[in-house]
Design an enzyme around this catalytic site. Sequence first.
Site, PDB file in Angstrom:
ATOM      1  N   SER A 125     -37.511  -6.205  12.241  1.00  0.00           N
ATOM      2  CA  SER A 125     -36.757  -7.358  12.728  1.00  0.00           C
ATOM      3  C   SER A 125     -36.397  -7.220  14.190  1.00  0.00           C
ATOM      4  CB  SER A 125     -35.463  -7.536  11.925  1.00  0.00           C
ATOM      5  OG  SER A 125     -35.707  -8.230  10.752  1.00  0.00           O
ATOM      6  N   ASP A 161     -30.997 -17.115  14.627  1.00  0.00           N
ATOM      7  CA  ASP A 161     -31.242 -15.693  14.337  1.00  0.00           C
ATOM      8  C   ASP A 161     -31.783 -14.973  15.577  1.00  0.00           C
ATOM      9  OD1 ASP A 161     -31.157 -13.373  12.874  1.00  0.00           O
ATOM     10  OD2 ASP A 161     -33.149 -13.623  12.002  1.00  0.00           O
ATOM     11  N   HIS A 177     -29.359 -10.880  13.009  1.00  0.00           N
ATOM     12  CA  HIS A 177     -28.990 -10.065  11.851  1.00  0.00           C
ATOM     13  C   HIS A 177     -29.145  -8.568  12.100  1.00  0.00           C
ATOM     14  CE1 HIS A 177     -33.377 -10.368  10.974  1.00  0.00           C
ATOM     15  NE2 HIS A 177     -33.194  -9.164  10.480  1.00  0.00           N
TER      16      HIS A 177
END
Length: 492
Positions: A334, A252, A219
């Site tokens: 992230s 992910d 992402h």
Amino acid sequence: MSTENEGTAVPPAPSAPPVPVDAPAASAPQAPETGAAATPAPQHAAPGGAQGPELVHAGPAPAYASAEGRPHGGAGGPEGAWPPPQPPQGPHTPSYDGGAGGAGPTGVWGAGYQQPAPKPKNGRGGLVAAILVAALVAGGLGGGLGYTLAKNNDDGSSTTLSASDSGGSVKRDAGTVAGVVQKALPSTVTIEAESTSGEGGTGTGFVFDKQGHIVTNNHVVADAVDGGKLTATFPDGKKYNAEVVGHAQGYDVAVIKLKNAPGDLEPLTLGNSDQVAVGDSTIAIGAPFGLSNTVTTGIISAKNRPVASSDGSGSNASYMSALQTDASINPGNSGGPLLDAHGNVIGINSAIQSTGSGGLGGTSQSGSIGLGFAIPINQAKYVAQQLIQTGKPVYAKIGASVSLEDSSGGAKITTEGAGGSASVEAGGPAAKAGLKPGDVITKLDDHVIDSGPTLIGEIWTHKPGDKVKITYERDGRTHTVDLTLGSRTGDS
């Protein structure tokens, strides 16, 4: 426990890690079909039930103005706004730990900041300045008086003591947090991804090999996949253009490669996430809210925490059997490394739990409450290697469609698959093991399965060809069968 990349609601998976008990915990509500390990059946009604705290991907901190409905984007505020207003957050949204924070029209954090106008001289600022000056004068005066008195009383017999002008050498041992960070920080990067339409965000990544491959979250780089712009900046300020080598939405995980990579890259050492224990020390490195090279510490709070997330595009969801940590993780973290006390990477920071409706795509930006989730490095390493070799992810599967509705009994094989297809793939692993529609899977090996998302997350911790033991219920009776996992290539 469910997460959401860009404001699209996804079914929350169980909030507690599976434990070997007879009565499984509540399962995750319905989520979009994954089409991988197990294929979720389409649902017409959202599951009911009380919801726990909201999970938000600690995804890239938004660094660019975003369009409506796009993940990772923060709405640009008026020129000079600080911080810029945040986009609305959808319900049940785990925030990406590496996400971007909101940004003004200039496209970067703080770019829109205006120098405050000078305050009136008779205001508080002037008063503080006067106090500071007074303190300095008083200090000088006291020093002068002291020197004069000492000089007048000096009879030539006084002894002069000389204070040391050195505090001693500072040594940071390799086992200390400072020692670990000193070695690991130069191998982390702040990633900026921008789509062709100017949307994007900021996340984190770390050096995977000497060839210039960087591992991060899917992402984080999703906006730059189709012809967008991607850069990676090291703590020393050196910035490199990069390209996406491969990305896996279901896991992910993504791999990018630096263009004109330097020859002195030092890959971070990968640990063994299977050997991690609850209570082990953790160190997280990332760019929370755009603040690059930020270090936080904590412990492993739990293992095998089922977490489901979506990138907000309405396509397949991401699932993980996550490491939970209380190290402070925020949007922008992230893709960054979660390290153990020796500096080994044990996970990739991916999501955080939120207490309200804030988060990426929400009305406010979510922040850390001490509940962060990381993809175990053993799984991420396998995925990264596949992406480098072929550019596409490979998923393990059982060849059956399972319900993602909220039911505490386990993962139920549906009566119908996606698009009206058979729920049990003909000749697939589940069919060969004798599984049928209506069977409820309650265990995979020794792991309790309390929902469809939990089953998918557990299956994806394995590789195609692995043999697993499936426990299921049929007509009130419990059965156990051995099953060899099949494979599926790609996200579509």
